[in-house]
Design a protein around this motif. Structure first.
Motif, PDB file in Angstrom:
ATOM      1  N   ALA A 109       0.815  -1.209   0.000  1.00 50.48           N
ATOM      2  CA  ALA A 109       0.000   0.000   0.000  1.00 50.48           C
ATOM      3  C   ALA A 109       0.848   1.258   0.000  1.00 50.48           C
ATOM      4  CB  ALA A 109      -0.930   0.013   1.210  1.00 50.48           C
ATOM      5  N   CYS A 110       2.071   1.166   0.472  1.00 52.35           N
ATOM      6  CA  CYS A 110       2.939   2.335   0.522  1.00 52.35           C
ATOM      7  C   CYS A 110       3.632   2.590  -0.814  1.00 52.35           C
ATOM      8  CB  CYS A 110       3.978   2.171   1.620  1.00 52.35           C
ATOM      9  SG  CYS A 110       3.234   2.066   3.242  1.00 52.35           S
ATOM     10  N   SER A 111       3.340   1.811  -1.800  1.00 55.84           N
ATOM     11  CA  SER A 111       4.018   1.942  -3.082  1.00 55.84           C
ATOM     12  C   SER A 111       3.045   2.423  -4.149  1.00 55.84           C
ATOM     13  CB  SER A 111       4.603   0.579  -3.495  1.00 55.84           C
ATOM     14  OG  SER A 111       5.061   0.634  -4.820  1.00 55.84           O
ATOM     15  N   ALA A 112       3.518   3.282  -5.013  1.00 55.94           N
ATOM     16  CA  ALA A 112       2.670   3.748  -6.106  1.00 55.94           C
ATOM     17  C   ALA A 112       2.369   2.646  -7.093  1.00 55.94           C
ATOM     18  CB  ALA A 112       3.356   4.918  -6.822  1.00 55.94           C
ATOM     19  N   GLU A 113       3.069   1.522  -6.981  1.00 57.21           N
ATOM     20  CA  GLU A 113       2.828   0.418  -7.901  1.00 57.21           C
ATOM     21  C   GLU A 113       1.585  -0.388  -7.549  1.00 57.21           C
ATOM     22  OE1 GLU A 113       6.439   2.042  -8.455  1.00 57.21           O
ATOM     23  OE2 GLU A 113       6.035   0.878  -6.633  1.00 57.21           O
ATOM     24  N   LEU A 114       0.834   0.032  -6.525  1.00 54.97           N
ATOM     25  CA  LEU A 114      -0.359  -0.713  -6.126  1.00 54.97           C
ATOM     26  C   LEU A 114      -1.598   0.040  -6.597  1.00 54.97           C
ATOM     27  CD1 LEU A 114      -1.602  -3.105  -4.555  1.00 54.97           C
ATOM     28  CD2 LEU A 114      -1.650  -1.629  -2.554  1.00 54.97           C
ATOM     29  N   PRO A 115      -2.065  -0.202  -7.832  1.00 54.48           N
ATOM     30  CA  PRO A 115      -3.252   0.508  -8.302  1.00 54.48           C
ATOM     31  C   PRO A 115      -4.477   0.020  -7.556  1.00 54.48           C
ATOM     32  CG  PRO A 115      -2.605  -1.169  -9.872  1.00 54.48           C
ATOM     33  CD  PRO A 115      -1.527  -1.122  -8.831  1.00 54.48           C
ATOM     34  N   GLY A 116      -5.381   0.968  -7.312  1.00 53.86           N
ATOM     35  CA  GLY A 116      -6.642   0.602  -6.671  1.00 53.86           C
ATOM     36  C   GLY A 116      -6.500   0.191  -5.234  1.00 53.86           C
ATOM     37  N   ALA A 117      -5.464   0.653  -4.549  1.00 53.48           N
ATOM     38  CA  ALA A 117      -5.267   0.229  -3.156  1.00 53.48           C
ATOM     39  C   ALA A 117      -6.410   0.657  -2.270  1.00 53.48           C
ATOM     40  CB  ALA A 117      -3.955   0.798  -2.614  1.00 53.48           C
ATOM     41  N   ALA A 118      -7.090   1.735  -2.622  1.00 56.69           N
ATOM     42  CA  ALA A 118      -8.196   2.206  -1.776  1.00 56.69           C
ATOM     43  C   ALA A 118      -9.331   1.215  -1.721  1.00 56.69           C
ATOM     44  CB  ALA A 118      -8.711   3.554  -2.301  1.00 56.69           C
ATOM     45  N   ALA A 119      -9.398   0.303  -2.661  1.00 60.54           N
ATOM     46  CA  ALA A 119     -10.495  -0.653  -2.684  1.00 60.54           C
ATOM     47  C   ALA A 119     -10.247  -1.852  -1.787  1.00 60.54           C
ATOM     48  CB  ALA A 119     -10.732  -1.137  -4.108  1.00 60.54           C
ATOM     49  N   ILE A 120      -9.029  -1.967  -1.243  1.00 65.75           N
ATOM     50  CA  ILE A 120      -8.732  -3.105  -0.378  1.00 65.75           C
ATOM     51  C   ILE A 120      -9.491  -2.948   0.920  1.00 65.75           C
ATOM     52  CG2 ILE A 120      -6.905  -4.254   0.925  1.00 65.75           C
ATOM     53  CD1 ILE A 120      -5.001  -3.485  -1.274  1.00 65.75           C
ATOM     54  N   ALA A 167       5.776   2.606   5.762  1.00 67.67           N
ATOM     55  CA  ALA A 167       5.987   4.041   5.923  1.00 67.67           C
ATOM     56  C   ALA A 167       5.397   4.508   7.252  1.00 67.67           C
ATOM     57  CB  ALA A 167       5.349   4.798   4.758  1.00 67.67           C
ATOM     58  N   ILE A 168       5.993   5.547   7.825  1.00 65.01           N
ATOM     59  CA  ILE A 168       5.541   6.145   9.072  1.00 65.01           C
ATOM     60  C   ILE A 168       5.198   7.605   8.795  1.00 65.01           C
ATOM     61  CG2 ILE A 168       6.183   6.810  11.423  1.00 65.01           C
ATOM     62  CD1 ILE A 168       5.901   3.840  11.162  1.00 65.01           C
ATOM     63  N   LEU A 169       3.979   7.974   9.147  1.00 62.40           N
ATOM     64  CA  LEU A 169       3.535   9.359   9.037  1.00 62.40           C
ATOM     65  C   LEU A 169       3.688   9.989  10.418  1.00 62.40           C
ATOM     66  CD1 LEU A 169       2.172  10.977   6.654  1.00 62.40           C
ATOM     67  CD2 LEU A 169      -0.014  10.463   7.754  1.00 62.40           C
ATOM     68  N   PHE A 170       4.246  11.198  10.488  1.00 57.57           N
ATOM     69  CA  PHE A 170       4.412  11.854  11.784  1.00 57.57           C
ATOM     70  C   PHE A 170       4.433  13.358  11.581  1.00 57.57           C
ATOM     71  CE2 PHE A 170       8.649  11.308  10.093  1.00 57.57           C
ATOM     72  CZ  PHE A 170       9.373  12.406  10.504  1.00 57.57           C
ATOM     73  N   VAL A 171       4.432  14.109  12.682  1.00 59.26           N
ATOM     74  CA  VAL A 171       4.483  15.561  12.578  1.00 59.26           C
ATOM     75  C   VAL A 171       5.723  16.064  13.283  1.00 59.26           C
ATOM     76  CG1 VAL A 171       1.975  15.725  12.493  1.00 59.26           C
ATOM     77  CG2 VAL A 171       3.148  16.081  14.671  1.00 59.26           C
ATOM     78  N   VAL A 219      -0.515   1.831   6.531  1.00 61.18           N
ATOM     79  CA  VAL A 219      -0.700   0.397   6.348  1.00 61.18           C
ATOM     80  C   VAL A 219      -2.177   0.105   6.109  1.00 61.18           C
ATOM     81  CG1 VAL A 219      -0.940   0.040   8.849  1.00 61.18           C
ATOM     82  CG2 VAL A 219      -0.226  -1.855   7.399  1.00 61.18           C
ATOM     83  N   VAL A 220      -2.443  -0.908   5.316  1.00 60.62           N
ATOM     84  CA  VAL A 220      -3.816  -1.387   5.146  1.00 60.62           C
ATOM     85  C   VAL A 220      -4.228  -2.131   6.409  1.00 60.62           C
ATOM     86  CG1 VAL A 220      -5.344  -2.869   3.799  1.00 60.62           C
ATOM     87  CG2 VAL A 220      -3.503  -1.610   2.666  1.00 60.62           C
ATOM     88  N   ARG A 221      -5.390  -1.806   6.928  1.00 56.23           N
ATOM     89  CA  ARG A 221      -5.888  -2.473   8.133  1.00 56.23           C
ATOM     90  C   ARG A 221      -7.297  -2.975   7.888  1.00 56.23           C
ATOM     91  NH1 ARG A 221      -5.935   2.095  12.225  1.00 56.23           N
ATOM     92  NH2 ARG A 221      -6.205   3.310  10.315  1.00 56.23           N
ATOM     93  N   THR A 222      -7.642  -4.048   8.539  1.00 56.10           N
ATOM     94  CA  THR A 222      -9.009  -4.555   8.467  1.00 56.10           C
ATOM     95  C   THR A 222      -9.955  -3.554   9.124  1.00 56.10           C
ATOM     96  OG1 THR A 222      -8.235  -6.849   8.548  1.00 56.10           O
ATOM     97  CG2 THR A 222     -10.547  -6.442   9.101  1.00 56.10           C
ATOM     98  N   THR A 223     -11.004  -3.182   8.426  1.00 55.95           N
ATOM     99  CA  THR A 223     -11.959  -2.232   8.982  1.00 55.95           C
ATOM    100  C   THR A 223     -12.719  -2.875  10.138  1.00 55.95           C
ATOM    101  OG1 THR A 223     -12.235  -1.269   6.787  1.00 55.95           O
ATOM    102  CG2 THR A 223     -13.875  -0.695   8.451  1.00 55.95           C
ATOM    103  N   PRO A 224     -12.716  -2.270  11.317  1.00 57.83           N
ATOM    104  CA  PRO A 224     -13.445  -2.853  12.452  1.00 57.83           C
ATOM    105  C   PRO A 224     -14.950  -2.804  12.235  1.00 57.83           C
ATOM    106  CG  PRO A 224     -11.856  -1.173  13.150  1.00 57.83           C
ATOM    107  CD  PRO A 224     -12.011  -1.052  11.679  1.00 57.83           C
ATOM    108  N   PRO A 225     -15.719  -3.554  13.001  1.00 52.66           N
ATOM    109  CA  PRO A 225     -17.173  -3.479  12.887  1.00 52.66           C
ATOM    110  C   PRO A 225     -17.675  -2.086  13.269  1.00 52.66           C
ATOM    111  CG  PRO A 225     -16.521  -4.745  14.823  1.00 52.66           C
ATOM    112  CD  PRO A 225     -15.281  -4.525  14.018  1.00 52.66           C
TER     113      PRO A 225
END
Length: 762
Positions: A22-33, A67-71, A538-544
Motif C-alpha cells: 500500500a505504501c508503493s505507487a505500484e499498487l493501483p486501486g489500493a483504496a479498494a482493499i 511508511a511512518i507518518l508523523f508531525v 498500512v492497510v488495516r481490516t476495517t473494524p465493525p
C-alpha cells in the motif's frame, strides 16, 4: 499476557504484506482493499508535483517495514508550560503561546527516506512565521492505507501585539506513496469557528474528532471551561458526515476527552479527564478570599440573567462537612482514565468498567466518604482484582494504541498531569471486551521511574507496528524541560523484556524560525524539531461499525409484558432528545468499593448488606446534569459546568424526593427518562433527601439509547454480599412504561385519532 513479539498469524501476515504494497505507487486501486468507505471530503485542494524523498537515514536493524507518518513541532519554550501543545489538558488551543508555528506533516519510508508533505502541497514556511505559517498535529491513516486525516492551523502574527484568528481545522491528504503528488483538502462542513483536533475515520466513512465547540454550538457559552483550573477545554468527541454536514456530539466531557482511536472490536478508545468536584475557584472565593468573583447565570440561554453566587451542591464539598450521618470526608477527584464507547456514542463507560479502585489500587489513599462509619474502609482490597501497577490519582494513561498483532492488548504513556508533556513510561494493559475490570492488568512496558526521574529516558506516542515492533518519540532526559528533544526511535527490548530506545529513525529535522508575540523583537528558535504522533501507513481490516446495543433480556421482558414496541419507544426518545436509564437494584454495589456505604436497603423493600455496620435507607435516585452556568468576573472568559438537578417532565412526579429524582422501587430498581447528549451524574438519597451513595464521574447517553446498570456502581463479578449481578425484571421500568403509556393516551392528539402528542422536551 500476550508476548511482545511473536510470529505473525496467517491473517496478520496477509495484512502485513498488503501494508507494504500500500505504501508503493505500484499498487493501483489500493483504496479498494478492505471495506469500501465513502470519501466525501470536499473543499479547496492544494497539490504540487511529487517531490523526491529527502534526508535518507542510515540503515537500521528492525526498522519499520512500512511508511511512518508523523508531525514535527517547534519545541514549546520552557518544555511544557501550562496548557500548551504537549500538555495533558488544554492542549488544543491555537494561540502562539500554546502552539508555535513551523512544524510539518512528514512521511518516512521503510528505507529511511523522508518527505515533507505539507511543504510539497504548498503549506508552511521557513524563517519569520507569517500568513502561510502552519502547525500540524495528530494524523490518522485511513483503513485503506492510501490517505490520512490530520489537524492544521494556518497563520501567525505579522507584527508585535499582532493576533491571528486561526483555529485548528481538519484536513485530508492523499498521495502518500512514492512518486505520488501530495494533495491536501480541507474537510467540508466541519465547525469553522472552533478548534477541531484528534481526527480519525469511523468504520463506515464518517469522521470523528474532538473539538472545543460548545455542546450544541452555543457561541455565547464559548469557551467551555474545565472543572479544575477553569481553563478552556475540549468539550467531547464529535461525529461528522462530511457529505451531509450532520454533526453529533458523542460524549459531553466537561473536562475533556483526548486522543481517540478505534480498536479492532469497533470501540472508540480514548483518555478522559475525570474531575467531578466542586469549583475550586468558587470555593476559594467564598472561603479564602480569592478574587475570581464567581457567579451563576439563571440558565444556559443567551439572554439568561446573573443570579449571584451559589455554592455547589454535588458531589461532596472539597472541605469536610457534617451531616446527619456524621462527618463527610472532603472530596477531590483527578484521574486520566481509559474510556470506551460505541461509534454512535452509546454505551460510554470506563474501559471494561475499570475504576479508580482497580487503577489506583494501594498507590493512593482512598478515604471513606462517611468518616464515622467504621464499616467503611480507607484502603482498597487488592485481592479483588489482578492489577498491581497502580496509577497515581494526579495522572493517568495517555496516547493509547492497540497492538495490531495482539488484539485486546494496548499501550499508553503513564504520565503526571503537569510538567511532563505527556512523556513518561510506556505501560501495557489488557482490555479486550471479554474482560471485566477485575481481570485487567497494567504493567511496565519500559523501565519505571526511580530516583526522582526516568534514568532510561522518556517516551511519548507509542506506536505498536504490524511487524510486531514498536516505535515511539523519545528523549533521553530524566525530566522533561525546555531543552528536551523528542526524536522518533525504533525501540529495542532489553533483558528484562522492557522497551528501551534504539536507533533514531531520522537524521534529525532542523529548522530556524522566528515569530512575533508582544515582545519588542521576534522570538527565534534554531535547532531540532520535535518528532511526535507517528502512525503507520498500512492497510488495516476495517473494524465493525458498532451502534446501539440491544436491550438486555430482563428489560426486554418488561417491555414485552407491557406491550411496548421498542422501536416506537426509541423513536419517541429520539424525537424528544431523551434516553432511558434503568438500574435493576440500587442496593447492590460492586464488592470492591467499600469507601461509600454498602449496607443499603429500600424502606420496606430490597436490602443488601455485608457484615455489621450501619444500614442506610435509600428512597430516591437523584440525577444531575452538567449545566454551563458558572462564570467569573475576573477576566476568565467562558462558562464552567455546574451539577444541577435534571428536569424531565415526562418522568413521574416524585414530590417526596429532591428535585431531579425518581422513586426507588421496592425491588431496588430505578428507571428514568434523562437528557441525551448532556453529561449526567447521580446519587441515591435517603427518605429525607440526604445523599448516601454518589457517582464519581459524568456519563453521556445518546438520543434513543436504553441503558441498563445491574447495580449502583455496577458489579464486575460480585456485589458486596458476594452475590452475582442482579437479573430481576426491574419493577421501576414497568411503572415508568405504564406512566409513559398514560401520557400517550392522555395526549389531545390521541383522543382526536391522530399521531400521539409527545411530551415537551426538557
Amino acid at each position: 499476557m500476550t508476548p511482545l513479539f511473536r510470529a505473525l498469524s496467517l491473517p496478520a501476515l496477509a495484512g502485513f504484506l498488503l501494508s507494504i504494497a500500500a505504501c508503493s505507487a505500484e499498487l493501483p486501486g489500493a483504496a479498494a482493499i478492505g471495506k469500501t468507505s465513502r470519501n466525501n471530503l470536499t473543499g479547496v485542494a492544494i497539490s504540487t508535483q511529487a517531490a523526491p524523498p529527502t534526508a535518507q537515514a542510515p540503515s537500521i536493524a528492525n526498522a519499520p517495514s512500512n511508511a511512518i507518518l508523523f508531525v514535527t513541532q517547534v519545541p514549546t519554550q520552557g518544555g511544557d508550560p501550562f496548557a500548551s501543545r504537549l500538555s495533558t489538558f488544554a492542549n488544543h488551543r491555537a494561540s502562539m503561546t500554546s502552539t508555535l508555528r513551523g512544524g510539518d506533516l512528514m512521511i518516512r519510508y521503510a528505507d529511511g527516506a523522508l518527505r515533507n508533505l505539507t511543504r510539497e502541497a504548498g503549506h508552511g514556511m521557513d524563517g519569520l512565521q507569517g500568513a502561510q505559517a502552519i502547525a500540524v498535529r495528530e494524523p490518522t491513516v485511513h483503513w485503506s492505507g492510501t490517505r490520512a486525516i490530520f489537524s492544521m492551523v494556518i497563520g501567525a502574527p505579522l507584527q508585535r501585539y499582532g493576533s491571528t484568528n486561526g483555529k485548528w481545522q481538519l484536513y485530508e491528504i492523499t498521495g502518500l506513496g512514492r512518486n505520488q503528488a501530495a494533495t491536501i483538502t480541507k474537510v467540508a462542513r466541519q465547525p469553522v469557528d472552533y478548534n477541531n483536533v484528534s481526527p480519525l475515520y469511523t468504520s463506515d466513512g464518517d469522521i470523528l474528532f474532538t473539538s472545543d465547540r460548545p455542546r450544541l454550538g452555543e457561541a455565547h457559552l464559548y469557551p467551555n471551561l474545565d472543572e479544575y483550573e477553569s481553563t478552556p477545554t475540549i468539550t467531547g468527541i464529535y461525529r461528522l458526515d462530511p457529505s451531509s454536514g450532520d454533526l453529533t456530539i458523542l460524549n459531553h466531557a466537561p473536562s475533556g476527552a483526548y486522543s481517540p482511536t478505534i480498536d479492532s472490536y469497533g470501540r472508540i478508545i480514548f483518555t478522559r479527564w475525570d474531575h467531578l468536584q466542586h469549583d475550586q475557584q468558587q470555593d476559594g472565593s467564598i472561603d479564602l478570599g480569592y478574587t475570581y468573583d464567581p457567579f451563576n447565570y439563571s440558565s444556559e440561554a443567551s439572554n439568561a440573567t446573573r443570579v449571584g453566587r451559589f455554592r455547589d451542591t454535588f458531589p461532596e464539598r472539597r472541605a469536610q462537612t457534617n451531616t446527619p450521618y456524621g462527618r463527610v470526608k472532603a472530596h477531590t477527584y483527578n484521574l486520566f482514565a481509559p474510556w470506551q464507547m460505541r461509534q454512535d456514542g452509546t454505551e460510554e463507560l470506563t474501559l471494561n468498567h475499570i475504576g479508580r479502585h482497580e487503577m489506583v489500587g494501594s498507590y493512593s489513599y482512598l478515604p471513606r466518604a462517611f468518616m464515622d462509619d467504621n464499616a467503611l474502609s480507607d484502603n482498597v482490597n487488592l485481592s479483588n482484582f489482578a492489577n498491581r501497577k497502580h496509577i497515581r490519582m494526579d495522572g493517568g494513561i495517555f496516547h493509547i494504541r492497540e497492538n495490531p498483532v495482539s488484539p485486546g492488548v494496548y499501550y499508553g504513556i503513564y504520565a503526571r498531569e503537569f510538567g511532563e508533556g505527556t512523556t513518561n513510561q510506556i505501560v501495557r494493559f489488557n482490555g479486550a471486551p471479554t474482560l471485566n475490570a477485575e481481570q485487567m492488568v497494567i504493567s511496565d512496558a519500559s523501565p519505571a521511574a526511580g530516583g526522582g526521574g526516568l534514568p532510561g529516558g522518556r517516551f511519548r506516542n507509542p506506536l505498536p507496528l504490524m511487524s510486531g515492533g514498536m516505535v515511539a518519540s523519545y528523549t533521553p532526559d530524566a525530566t522533561f524541560g525546555g531543552s528536551s528533544s523528542l526524536r522518533l526511535r525504533q525501540l529495542d527490548v532489553n533483558g528484562s523484556n522492557m522497551f528501551v530506545a534504539g536507533a533514531a529513525l531520522t537524521p534529525g529535522i532542523n529548522k530556524t524560525v522566528s515569530w512575533w508575540t508582544d515582545s519588542a523583537s521576534p522570538h527565534q528558535y534554531s535547532g531540532e524539531l520535535w518528532e511526535i504522533e507517528a502512525v503507520e501507513v498500512v492497510v488495516r481490516t476495517t473494524p465493525p461499525a458498532t451502534g446501539h446495543p440491544e436491550v438486555p433480556a430482563a428489560e426486554r421482558a418488561v417491555l414485552t409484558a407491557e406491550g411496548i414496541d421498542e422501536g416506537v419507544l426509541r423513536d419517541w426518545l429520539r424525537s424528544n432528545d431523551l434516553a432511558l436509564i434503568v438500574t435493576r437494584n440500587q442496593t447492590s454495589r460492586d464488592r470492591g468499593d467499600t469507601q461509600q456505604p454498602y449496607n443499603l436497603q429500600v424502606p420496606g423493600g430490597e436490602r443488601t448488606t455485608r457484615g455489621s455496620g450501619q444500614i442506610y435507607d435509600i428512597a430516591h435516585y437523584q440525577i444531575v446534569q452538567a449545566n454551563l452556568v458558572r462564570a467569573y468576573g475576573s477576566g476568565i472568559d467562558g462558562r464552567r459546568p455546574v451539577a444541577q438537578p435534571m428536569a424531565v417532565p415526562s418522568n413521574p412526579t416524585n414530590p417526596a424526593g429532591p428535585a431531579g429524582s425518581v422513586r426507588i422501587a421496592a425491588d431496588g430498581s430505578t428507571a428514568a427518562f434523562v437528557p441525551a447528549r448532556r453529561a449526567l451524574s447521580w446519587q441515591t438519597v435517603d427518605p429525607g433527601g440526604e445523599p448516601v451513595v454518589r457517582e464519581r464521574v459524568w456519563l453521556t447517553l445518546q438520543p434513543g439509547e436504553i441503558r441498563t446498570c445491574a447495580g449502583c456502581h455496577g458489579e464486575n463479578t460480585r456485589n458486596q454480599a458476594g452475590e452475582p449481578t442482579p437479573t430481576n425484571q426491574p419493577q421501576a421500568l414497568r411503572e415508568l412504561m405504564r406512566h409513559w403509556k398514560q401520557i400517550q393516551a392522555d395526549a389531545p392528539s390521541v383522543r382526536n385519532g391522530s399521531k400521539p402528542l409527545l411530551p415537551p422536551r426538557p
